[in-house]
Write an enzyme that holds these catalytic residues in place. Structure first.
Site, short mmCIF file in Angstrom:
data_model
loop_
_atom_site.label_atom_id
_atom_site.label_comp_id
_atom_site.label_asym_id
_atom_site.label_seq_id
_atom_site.Cartn_x
_atom_site.Cartn_y
_atom_site.Cartn_z
N GLU A 64 32.82 0.21 43.72
CA GLU A 64 31.37 0.08 43.76
C GLU A 64 30.92 -1.09 44.65
O GLU A 64 31.71 -2.02 44.91
CB GLU A 64 30.84 -0.16 42.34
CG GLU A 64 31.12 1.01 41.38
CD GLU A 64 30.15 2.17 41.56
OE1 GLU A 64 29.68 2.40 42.70
OE2 GLU A 64 29.86 2.85 40.56
N ASP A 86 40.89 8.67 41.43
CA ASP A 86 40.34 8.02 40.25
C ASP A 86 40.29 8.96 39.04
O ASP A 86 40.49 10.18 39.16
CB ASP A 86 38.92 7.49 40.53
CG ASP A 86 38.08 8.47 41.35
OD1 ASP A 86 38.38 9.68 41.33
OD2 ASP A 86 37.12 8.05 42.00
N ASN A 113 25.84 5.34 46.99
CA ASN A 113 25.66 3.91 47.25
C ASN A 113 26.76 3.37 48.17
O ASN A 113 26.94 2.16 48.28
CB ASN A 113 25.62 3.13 45.94
CG ASN A 113 26.90 3.30 45.13
OD1 ASN A 113 27.87 3.90 45.62
ND2 ASN A 113 26.93 2.78 43.92
N HIS A 117 30.08 4.02 47.81
CA HIS A 117 31.39 3.80 47.20
C HIS A 117 32.41 4.83 47.67
O HIS A 117 32.07 5.96 48.07
CB HIS A 117 31.29 3.72 45.66
CG HIS A 117 31.06 5.00 44.95
ND1 HIS A 117 30.10 5.13 43.97
CD2 HIS A 117 31.67 6.20 45.01
CE1 HIS A 117 30.13 6.36 43.49
NE2 HIS A 117 31.09 7.03 44.11
C1 GLP Z 1 32.40 10.23 42.44
C2 GLP Z 1 33.86 10.11 42.87
C3 GLP Z 1 33.96 9.83 44.36
C4 GLP Z 1 33.09 10.80 45.12
C5 GLP Z 1 31.66 10.60 44.72
C6 GLP Z 1 30.68 11.44 45.52
O1 GLP Z 1 31.83 9.00 42.22
N1 GLP Z 1 34.56 9.09 42.18
O2 GLP Z 1 35.33 9.92 44.76
O3 GLP Z 1 33.26 10.62 46.50
O4 GLP Z 1 31.57 10.92 43.35
O5 GLP Z 1 30.46 12.65 44.87
P1 GLP Z 1 29.75 13.91 45.53
O6 GLP Z 1 30.73 14.46 46.50
O7 GLP Z 1 29.52 14.83 44.38
O8 GLP Z 1 28.51 13.43 46.17
#
Ligand code: GLP
Length: 241
Positions: free
Chosen positions: A143, A67, A136, A138
Site C-alpha cells: 500500500e 498475496d 491507489n 498498489h
Molecule cells: C487486489 C490485489 C492486487 C490487484 C488489485 C487490483 O488488491 N491484491 O494484486 O492488482 O486488487 O484489482 P483489480 O484488477 O480488480 O482492479
C-alpha cells in the site's frame, strides 16, 4: 519500461496470455508469479483456451501468487486460493503441489511470510511476474506509504483498498482487513515483470506509475527501476500517458 497499447480489455488479455505462453514454451520449468483481481481474469481465460487446444504444457511450471487475505481459508470463495483454482489451476495441467500462495490461515504472520520467501528463494525465484494495479497504485498488497525494502510481510489494508474490494463481498464489514503479500523487494527480484492495467478509472494512477517520481506514495512507480518491465494496458488506461 516497454509500454504496449492494447485496443481494449480483450486485446490486453490476449497479449498478456501470449507473453506468458511464450515463457512457458521457451522455459517449460518456469517459475511464474501470479496475480488476482479482476484485471487478469481475461488473461487466465486465454491461457485456459491455449492449454485446452493443447499448445501449453504446465506440468513442470511452478507458481507463486502475490498475496492472500489473513484468516481466510483456501475453501472460502473469497480467498485468493479459491480464485486461482476457479480461474486457472482447475483448467490446466499444472500440478497443484507446484502452486503456492501465502498461508493466510497461519496466525503467525512472521512465520508464514518467512516460509513463503524461503520457498520462493529455493525455487530459484520468479522468471516472470504478472501484476495488476490497485486504484491507489498498489502492487500485490503493498500500500502507499509503505517501505520499498520489504520481502513477504503482513499488511493492514488501506481504507481505499477495502472500499475497492467491497464489491467482491456482501458488505464492507466482511472484507478482510489484513493480508500477507510479497514485498516490493520480492517483486523486484523477478527477472521479467508484466503490469496489466485496464480502464479509465486507472488512467490517472497509471500516468503517475509510468511518468511520475519514484515514491512509496505510488508503490508501482518502483517498477521504473526494474530492467525488464512491460506494461500491457488498454487505450482507456493509457489515455493520460
Ligand atoms: C487486489 C490485489 C492486487 C490487484 C488489485 C487490483 O488488491 N491484491 O494484486 O492488482 O486488487 O484489482 P483489480 O484488477 O480488480 O482492479
Amino acid at each position: 519500461m516497454v509500454i504496449c497499447r492494447a485496443e481494449n480489455y480483450d486485446s490486453m488479455s490476449r497479449k498478456a496470455a501470449i507473453v506468458i505462453a511464450s515463457q512457458i514454451i521457451t522455459k517449460p520449468d518456469s517459475v511464474l508469479g501470479l496475480a488476482t483481481g479482476s484485471t487478469p481474469v481475461g488473461t487466465y481465460r486465454y491461457l485456459t483456451e491455449f492449454s485446452r487446444k493443447s499448445d501449453l504444457d504446465w506440468s513442470r511450471i511452478t507458481t507463486f501468487n502475490l498475496d492472500e487475505y489473513q484468516g481466510v481459508s483456501p475453501e472460502n470463495p473469497h480467498s485468493y486460493h479459491y480464485f486461482m483454482k476457479a480461474n486457472l489451476f482447475d483448467q490446466i495441467n499444472i500440478q497443484k503441489s507446484n502452486t503456492y500462495l501465502p498461508d493466510g490461515m497461519d496466525p503467525d504472520a512472521h512465520r508464514a511470510c518467512e516460509r513463503y520467501d524461503t520457498m520462493i528463494r529455493e525455487s530459484g525465484g520468479m522468471d516472470l511476474q504478472l501484476l495488476g494495479l490497485g486504484r491507489n497504485g498498489h502492487i500485490g498488497f503493498n500500500e502507499p506509504g509503505g517501505c520499498f525494502a520489504k520481502d513477504t510481510h503482513c499488511v493492514n489494508l488501506s481504507r481505499s483498498t477495502i472500499d475497492a474490494n467491497t464489491r467482491f463481498f456482501d458488505s464492507r464489514d466482511d472484507v478482510p482487513k489484513r493480508a500477507y503479500t510479497m514485498g516490493i523487494n520480492t517483486i523486484m527480484r523477478a527477472k521479467k515483470i508484466i503490469l496489466l492495467v485496464s480502464g479509465k478509472e486507472k488512467a490517472d494512477i497509471l500516468q503517475k506509475v509510468v511518468c511520475g517520481p519514484v515514491t512509496p506514495e505510488v508503490p508501482a512507480s518502483i517498477l521504473q527501476m526494474h530492467g525488464d518491465v512491460t506494461v500491457i494496458a488498454d487505450k482507456e488506461a493509457l489515455c493520460e500517458v
